[in-house]
Design a protein around this motif. Structure first.
Motif, PDB file in Angstrom:
ATOM      1  N   ALA A   1      16.000-138.207   0.918  1.00  0.00           N
ATOM      2  CA  ALA A   1      17.185-137.610   0.397  1.00  0.00           C
ATOM      3  C   ALA A   1      16.861-136.774  -0.802  1.00  0.00           C
ATOM      4  O   ALA A   1      17.724-135.583  -0.746  1.00  0.00           O
ATOM      5  CB  ALA A   1      18.097-138.888  -0.099  1.00  0.00           C
ATOM      6  N   GLN A   2      16.128-136.964  -1.672  1.00  0.00           N
ATOM      7  CA  GLN A   2      15.617-136.152  -2.976  1.00  0.00           C
ATOM      8  C   GLN A   2      15.339-134.784  -2.313  1.00  0.00           C
ATOM      9  O   GLN A   2      15.319-133.691  -3.010  1.00  0.00           O
ATOM     10  CB  GLN A   2      14.795-136.821  -3.828  1.00  0.00           C
ATOM     11  CG  GLN A   2      15.651-137.916  -4.389  1.00  0.00           C
ATOM     12  CD  GLN A   2      14.635-138.884  -5.526  1.00  0.00           C
ATOM     13  OE1 GLN A   2      13.466-138.911  -5.069  1.00  0.00           O
ATOM     14  NE2 GLN A   2      15.292-139.349  -6.489  1.00  0.00           N
ATOM     15  N   SER A   3      14.264-134.903  -1.482  1.00  0.00           N
ATOM     16  CA  SER A   3      13.588-133.799  -0.897  1.00  0.00           C
ATOM     17  C   SER A   3      14.731-132.890  -0.477  1.00  0.00           C
ATOM     18  O   SER A   3      14.503-131.597  -0.532  1.00  0.00           O
ATOM     19  CB  SER A   3      12.595-134.305   0.259  1.00  0.00           C
ATOM     20  OG  SER A   3      12.049-133.182   0.926  1.00  0.00           O
ATOM     21  N   LEU A   4      15.610-133.045   0.423  1.00  0.00           N
ATOM     22  CA  LEU A   4      16.603-132.226   1.013  1.00  0.00           C
ATOM     23  C   LEU A   4      17.405-131.518  -0.152  1.00  0.00           C
ATOM     24  O   LEU A   4      17.705-130.299  -0.221  1.00  0.00           O
ATOM     25  CB  LEU A   4      17.421-132.856   2.043  1.00  0.00           C
ATOM     26  CG  LEU A   4      18.506-132.122   2.562  1.00  0.00           C
ATOM     27  CD1 LEU A   4      17.981-130.558   3.222  1.00  0.00           C
ATOM     28  CD2 LEU A   4      19.161-132.842   3.634  1.00  0.00           C
ATOM     29  N   SER A   5      17.816-132.484  -1.103  1.00  0.00           N
ATOM     30  CA  SER A   5      18.535-131.933  -2.115  1.00  0.00           C
ATOM     31  C   SER A   5      17.953-130.871  -3.165  1.00  0.00           C
ATOM     32  O   SER A   5      18.145-129.845  -3.446  1.00  0.00           O
ATOM     33  CB  SER A   5      19.021-133.227  -3.210  1.00  0.00           C
ATOM     34  OG  SER A   5      19.544-132.742  -4.282  1.00  0.00           O
ATOM     35  N   HIS A   6      16.393-131.104  -3.266  1.00  0.00           N
ATOM     36  CA  HIS A   6      15.641-130.230  -4.156  1.00  0.00           C
ATOM     37  C   HIS A   6      15.525-128.868  -3.421  1.00  0.00           C
ATOM     38  O   HIS A   6      15.514-127.814  -3.884  1.00  0.00           O
ATOM     39  CB  HIS A   6      14.327-130.873  -4.313  1.00  0.00           C
ATOM     40  CG  HIS A   6      14.275-132.099  -5.449  1.00  0.00           C
ATOM     41  ND1 HIS A   6      13.394-133.115  -5.473  1.00  0.00           N
ATOM     42  CD2 HIS A   6      15.366-132.406  -6.327  1.00  0.00           C
ATOM     43  CE1 HIS A   6      13.695-133.925  -6.363  1.00  0.00           C
ATOM     44  NE2 HIS A   6      15.039-133.418  -6.944  1.00  0.00           N
ATOM     45  N   ALA A   7      15.555-129.136  -1.933  1.00  0.00           N
ATOM     46  CA  ALA A   7      15.442-127.777  -1.225  1.00  0.00           C
ATOM     47  C   ALA A   7      16.560-126.783  -1.029  1.00  0.00           C
ATOM     48  O   ALA A   7      16.455-125.750  -0.983  1.00  0.00           O
ATOM     49  CB  ALA A   7      14.915-128.093   0.348  1.00  0.00           C
ATOM     50  N   LEU A   8      17.830-127.627  -1.173  1.00  0.00           N
ATOM     51  CA  LEU A   8      19.156-126.855  -1.079  1.00  0.00           C
ATOM     52  C   LEU A   8      19.394-126.318  -2.520  1.00  0.00           C
ATOM     53  O   LEU A   8      20.324-125.438  -2.461  1.00  0.00           O
ATOM     54  CB  LEU A   8      20.161-127.903  -0.773  1.00  0.00           C
ATOM     55  CG  LEU A   8      20.011-128.072   0.789  1.00  0.00           C
ATOM     56  CD1 LEU A   8      21.153-129.426   1.045  1.00  0.00           C
ATOM     57  CD2 LEU A   8      20.274-127.058   1.809  1.00  0.00           C
ATOM     58  N   ALA A   9      18.733-127.105  -3.635  1.00  0.00           N
ATOM     59  CA  ALA A   9      19.169-126.485  -4.878  1.00  0.00           C
ATOM     60  C   ALA A   9      19.343-125.070  -5.213  1.00  0.00           C
ATOM     61  O   ALA A   9      20.155-124.505  -5.913  1.00  0.00           O
ATOM     62  CB  ALA A   9      18.345-127.184  -5.871  1.00  0.00           C
ATOM     63  N   PRO A  10      18.177-124.554  -4.960  1.00  0.00           N
ATOM     64  CA  PRO A  10      18.174-122.914  -5.173  1.00  0.00           C
ATOM     65  C   PRO A  10      19.210-122.104  -4.658  1.00  0.00           C
ATOM     66  O   PRO A  10      19.598-121.164  -4.862  1.00  0.00           O
ATOM     67  CB  PRO A  10      16.845-122.399  -4.673  1.00  0.00           C
ATOM     68  CG  PRO A  10      16.118-123.470  -4.596  1.00  0.00           C
ATOM     69  CD  PRO A  10      16.571-124.811  -4.239  1.00  0.00           C
TER      70      PRO A  10
END
Length: 425
Positions: free
Chosen positions: A361-370
């Motif tokens: 979950a954190q990986s996808l959130s971090h990928a979308l953050a920019p």
């Protein structure tokens, strides 16, 4: 009693006070304050982070306070603080009325206090936009009615500012005539996901208020990951059939369940998707729209689902919700967007296994953050994401901070803005 919706939560309060009415709540707040004991509030129990419980503290349990009274003439509903969406839907439906609820049967108080996305958001706005008044037991043990005429500053803060100011023992909602919707699920295999999401992205830019579409990815019982679209149309059925036709004829859906139905029946079809007792971890990002890069990120993470119980949901924010002035409520993201809800779900397992689901979950959130707006949806922020809270409220944060200081200077209730400091100048 410690068992919340999220089975991952393992907090040990000192005691639960099961309140039957407002006076019980008042007595509990006063008694706990006089003894210097920490407090938390349990309503529907759906907050994934477990903020309803406090370690070694006193839990004000409002879960039995679930009465709903409908005034069909005034088109209003008076809802006790422990009521969930099913309590409200069942009562409204008998009168051919509706208001914004979530896609799941969450507790109405917490859902509303954080804003409240749902399938009627385009035509009626957020749940918070339909709140007419609330009765709140504040940190000093007093009962206050907040509305457009009384305690207007508190009323402003309750409409999207989180559960920071007291125990909400009742809420009054504006209702709308709505007997039937055109709604249901469309399911697509992953090999069609890119094309369908591009089409969906274009469709929602011109969709009228009456059409709100949740989309995302789930895994079918056999283990097959699929893309879903869940449109809800709340206008004349013949016009709805015409409007939704492009969605239903683009690509080759595996399943097309769109049909005329009651609003309640549509919501109840979703109730088993995230059952109580399973372990969950959630993340959130809000993006203006889908781009080829974000579509690829979504599909890549679907192909790497850490569990068949995990899911991704994109909530379509538009229409009436986007036309509310930024300063009118604390909810700060008043422009069309997709709120991405990332849900890692799993059956209880070892700590190593748990971490694998969290990292997904954190990986996808971090990928979308920019590609995302600053902050996030406050109802889905984790306890460790407090740095995102001021960003989530944007220019409204300082006013919220001042309101918190006025009504709860000792930080008795801190579900969202607890332990805060003013915005840096």
């Amino acid at each position: 009693m410690r068992q919340l919706w999220n089975g991952k939560v393992d907090i040990h309060p000192a005691a639960f006070v099961r309140c039957a009415n407002t006076q019980d709540v008042i007595h509990t707040v006063q008694w706990a304050r006089s003894h210097g004991l920490p407090l938390s509030v349990l309503g529907g129990g759906n907050d994934f982070a477990g903020r309803a419980l406090s370690e070694n503290g006193i839990v004000i349990d409002c879960s039995q306070m679930r009465a709903v009274v409908i005034d069909p003439g005034a088109r209003t509903a008076h809802v006790q603080g422990g009521a969930n969406a099913s309590d409200l839907i069942d009562a409204m439906q008998k009168e051919g009325l509706a208001t914004t609820t979530g896609y799941c049967l969450t507790g109405m108080a917490g859902f509303t206090l954080g804003g409240g996305y749902g399938p009627l958001i385009g035509v009626y706005g957020l749940a918070a936009d339909n709140l007419l008044s609330a009765q709140v037991v504040t940190a000093d043990g007093l009962l206050r009615t907040a509305s457009a005429k009384e305690h207007t500053d508190l009323f402003w803060g309750l409409r999207g500012g989180g559960g920071n100011f007291g125990v909400v023992v009742s809420l009054e909602y504006r209702l709308h005539p709505l007997a039937t919707v055109l709604a249901g699920l469309l399911l697509y295999p992953l090999d069609q996901a890119r094309a369908v999401l591009r089409h969906f992205n274009e469709f929602i830019t011109t969709a009228p208020d009456e059409v709100t579409i949740q989309s995302g990815f789930i895994t079918l019982p056999g283990g097959m990951p699929v893309l879903f679209l869940a449109p809800c149309y709340s206008g004349p059925l013949e016009e709805g059939q015409r409007l939704l036709s492009p969605l239903r004829t683009f690509g080759k859906p595996l399943v097309d369940q769109i049909q005329p139905t009651t609003y309640g029946a549509f919501i109840y079809t979703r109730k088993d998707g995230v059952p109580k007792g399973r372990s969950y971890f959630m993340q959130t990002q809000s993006i203006e729209r889908l781009h080829s890069e974000t579509i690829e990120m979504l599909i890549e993470h679907i192909e790497q689902f850490s569990s068949p119980f995990s899911a991704i949901s994109l909530h379509n924010f538009h229409g009436a919700a986007s036309r509310v002035a930024l300063s009118e409520t604390p909810f700060a993201l008043r422009q069309d967007h997709l709120m991405v809800e990332i849900i890692a779900g799993w059956e209880p397992s070892s700590p190593d296994e748990e971490q694998r689901h969290i990292q997904w979950a954190q990986s996808l959130s971090h990928a979308l953050a920019p590609y995302a707006f600053k902050g996030g949806y406050v109802n889905l922020l984790d306890e460790r994401e407090r740095d995102r809270v001021p960003q989530a409220f944007g220019s409204n944060y300082q006013r919220l901070f001042n309101l918190k200081r006025a009504y709860d200077p000792d930080d008795v209730f801190h579900s969202t803005i607890g332990h805060v400091s003013p915005m840096a100048s």
